[in-house]
Enzyme design. Structure first.
Site, short mmCIF file in Angstrom:
data_model
loop_
_atom_site.label_atom_id
_atom_site.label_comp_id
_atom_site.label_asym_id
_atom_site.label_seq_id
_atom_site.Cartn_x
_atom_site.Cartn_y
_atom_site.Cartn_z
N HIS A 99 -20.12 34.77 38.72
CA HIS A 99 -20.34 33.80 37.65
C HIS A 99 -21.43 34.24 36.67
CE1 HIS A 99 -21.18 29.49 36.22
NE2 HIS A 99 -19.88 29.68 36.01
N ASP A 135 -29.89 49.70 26.55
CA ASP A 135 -30.88 50.78 26.59
C ASP A 135 -31.99 50.51 27.60
OD1 ASP A 135 -29.51 52.32 24.77
OD2 ASP A 135 -30.62 51.58 23.03
N HIS A 159 -22.37 22.58 28.18
CA HIS A 159 -22.22 23.67 29.14
C HIS A 159 -23.56 24.34 29.46
CE1 HIS A 159 -20.63 27.65 30.64
NE2 HIS A 159 -19.85 26.80 31.29
N LYS A 218 -27.22 25.15 31.03
CA LYS A 218 -27.82 24.97 32.36
C LYS A 218 -29.31 25.27 32.24
CE LYS A 218 -23.51 26.96 32.74
NZ LYS A 218 -22.72 26.46 33.76
N ASP A 262 -42.86 20.28 33.74
CA ASP A 262 -44.28 20.13 33.39
C ASP A 262 -44.64 20.78 32.05
OD1 ASP A 262 -44.61 18.75 35.70
OD2 ASP A 262 -45.58 20.37 36.81
#
Length: 497
Positions: A200, A207, A415, A417, A422
């Site tokens: 996933h 480079d 979509h 994530k 804090d």
């Protein structure tokens, strides 16, 4: 009737095997035991075919020398605790580097193409989904161009997520000198032993000094312009400095696991499969058929997408790279999420498209609120994975009751994530809050320690909230009885999702 007795005895033995193997995960064991009761013998066969990672077992990626930076004193004590705890889960500990936040596909592809065009020595790419559409064709052509210029290129794709990528394109890439491999291709013997385990990750290395990773695959839908899909909200990172070396370690490990592609000679049939898909012109790029004016016009129809030239700058940061994989018993990503939530002292902002966590994560979130931490959870109102979309609401009630603020993103498909802790720690990657990301997928996550990066991601989070609806307990109570029964049924499958 004797065969019924033997069937019962054999199935009972199989169920005992499942119970013993899954003793550390009772919820998963109960699900599979139920399958075996409903489908004797067949249920055990399904269990073996989906939970038998013998071929991919290996050690966790950790530094042999345990060399790592230390967080400056300007960070809070909780950040130091988190960095120390995650250091044992990360690839090479804490790295110094710079991070650029890339919001949505258009900006990500624009910067990615720009960086790939400047590659001089080496390019490594690893994607779950790699399509042969307007975006994929443009990226592939650029790879062919760089290969012709002498750049060494390695390309890894997932056998399931990229199963529709045509073989004649792989042949074209390999004939140009690009090395191509597939993790768990849908062919013998992989499809019989490890078909349920997927790569996933989304990783690009250029480079050895520049890296791209996050939630964005290669496909037209990620631009938010694809008909029938609509606006697509996502987050990606561009990383420079020391941190790309850790992603390189992950890529090299996955490269060694992947199966080499089989070269097929070009035939007239392959040529017939070749489709003349029009490419989209990203401003500042050349060699495509659709003009930049049209691209800008299409962009202008999407509310919330800023001018292409406006991007967040590279911000100094300390970075830890985490890899989760199904070949080890430790669910690295799940432990990292647990540590971030349990050690937070002020705020937690979570954005995730798929929210089907286990009870430990739910308890960690609830106890964080009990400690006085403000927790906000942003999830999509419209989900592209039906079972997950049905199961997720069954977790919302106890979270709302504990004081978690839940928002449903209503502008399009969410979509991204991301977790912000804090106001100084941010986690961005490809992993979701579900058992598939925790235990069945190869995943990669970046934990970034930077007040500037956390601030920019928080600003984006606030913008996303303006396109969202806040969920209330009254909203949940308005669900019909049939809806609740279906959702509870979907939750039964949550340990397997």
């Amino acid at each position: 009737m004797m065969w019924i007795l033997w069937l019962y005895i054999i199935n009972t033995i199989f169920m005992l095997i499942i119970a013993i193997r899954e003793v550390r995960r009772p919820a998963k064991a109960l699900n599979w035991l139920a399958f075996c009761l409903i489908l004797p013998i067949i249920g055990f066969g399904l269990y073996l075919s989906t939970t038998n990672p013998v071929r991919i077992r290996r050690k966790r990626l950790t530094s042999p020398h345990h060399e790592s930076h230390q967080l400056p004193d300007s960070f809070s004590p909780s950040a130091s605790v988190i960095a120390h705890a995650l250091g044992k889960l990360s690839v090479h500990g804490l790295r110094a580097g710079k991070v650029q936040i890339l919001i949505n596909g258009i900006k990500t592809y624009g910067k990615l193409l720009e960086s790939l065009k400047s590659a001089q020595k080496k390019i490594d790419l690893e994607y779950y989904i790699y399509r042969d559409d307007q975006i994929g064709r443009q990226l592939t052509d650029l790879l062919l161009e760089r290969a012709a210029a002498g750049v060494k290129i390695r390309f890894v794709r997932d056998g399931f997520g990229s199963r529709q990528f045509p073989q004649h394109k792989i042949t074209e890439m390999m004939n140009a000198g690009i090395e191509c491999r597939t993790i768990f291709p849908l062919r013998f013997p992989w499809m019989f032993s490890n078909w349920n385990y997927r790569d996933h990750c989304k990783i690009v290395l250029i480079d050895g000094k520049e890296a791209f990773t996050g939630g964005i695959n290669v496909g037209y839908e990620y631009t938010g312009l694809k008909p029938g899909v609509g606006f697509w909200r996502d987050t990606h990172l561009r990383i420079t400095g020391e941190a790309p070396f850790d992603l390189q370690t992950i890529f090299d490990t996955h490269w060694n696991i992947a199966a080499p592609e089989r070269i097929k000679s070009k035939t007239q049939q392959d040529q017939k499969k070749h489709q003349n898909i029009p490419k989209l012109q990203i401003p500042g790029k050349t060699g495509v058929s659709v003009g930049s004016a049209q691209w800008r016009t299409e962009m202008g129809t999407l509310k919330g997408i800023d001018n292409f030239s406006r991007m967040e700058p590279l911000q100094k940061a300390y970075i830890q790279t985490l890899e989760g994989n199904p070949g080890i018993p430790t669910p690295v990503v799940r432990e990292a999420y647990f540590i971030l939530v349990t050690q937070a002292t002020k705020t937690i902002d979570i954005t995730t498209p798929y929210f089907v966590p286990d009870e430990d994560i739910i308890l960690a979130i609830k106890t964080a609120v009990a400690r006085g931490v403000r927790v906000r959870l942003l999830v999509p109102r419209h989900v592209d994975q039906k079972i997950v979309g049905l199961a997720s609401p069954t977790f919302y009630g106890e979270l709302l009751e504990s004081g978690v603020q839940i928002y449903l993103y209503d502008k399009g498909l969410l979509h991204a994530k991301v977790m912000i802790v804090d106001e100084e720690i941010a986690e961005v990657g490809a992993a979701n809050y579900d058992m598939r990301s925790f235990r069945l997928n190869y995943e990669v996550c970046e934990v970034v320690y930077s007040i500037d990066v956390a601030r920019d991601l928080t600003e984006q989070f606030e913008l996303d909230l303006s396109d969202s609806l806040q969920l209330t307990m009254e909203d949940l109570q308005q669900r019909s009885l049939s809806q609740r029964i279906i959702q509870q049924g979907a939750r039964l499958l949550s340990p397997l999702l």
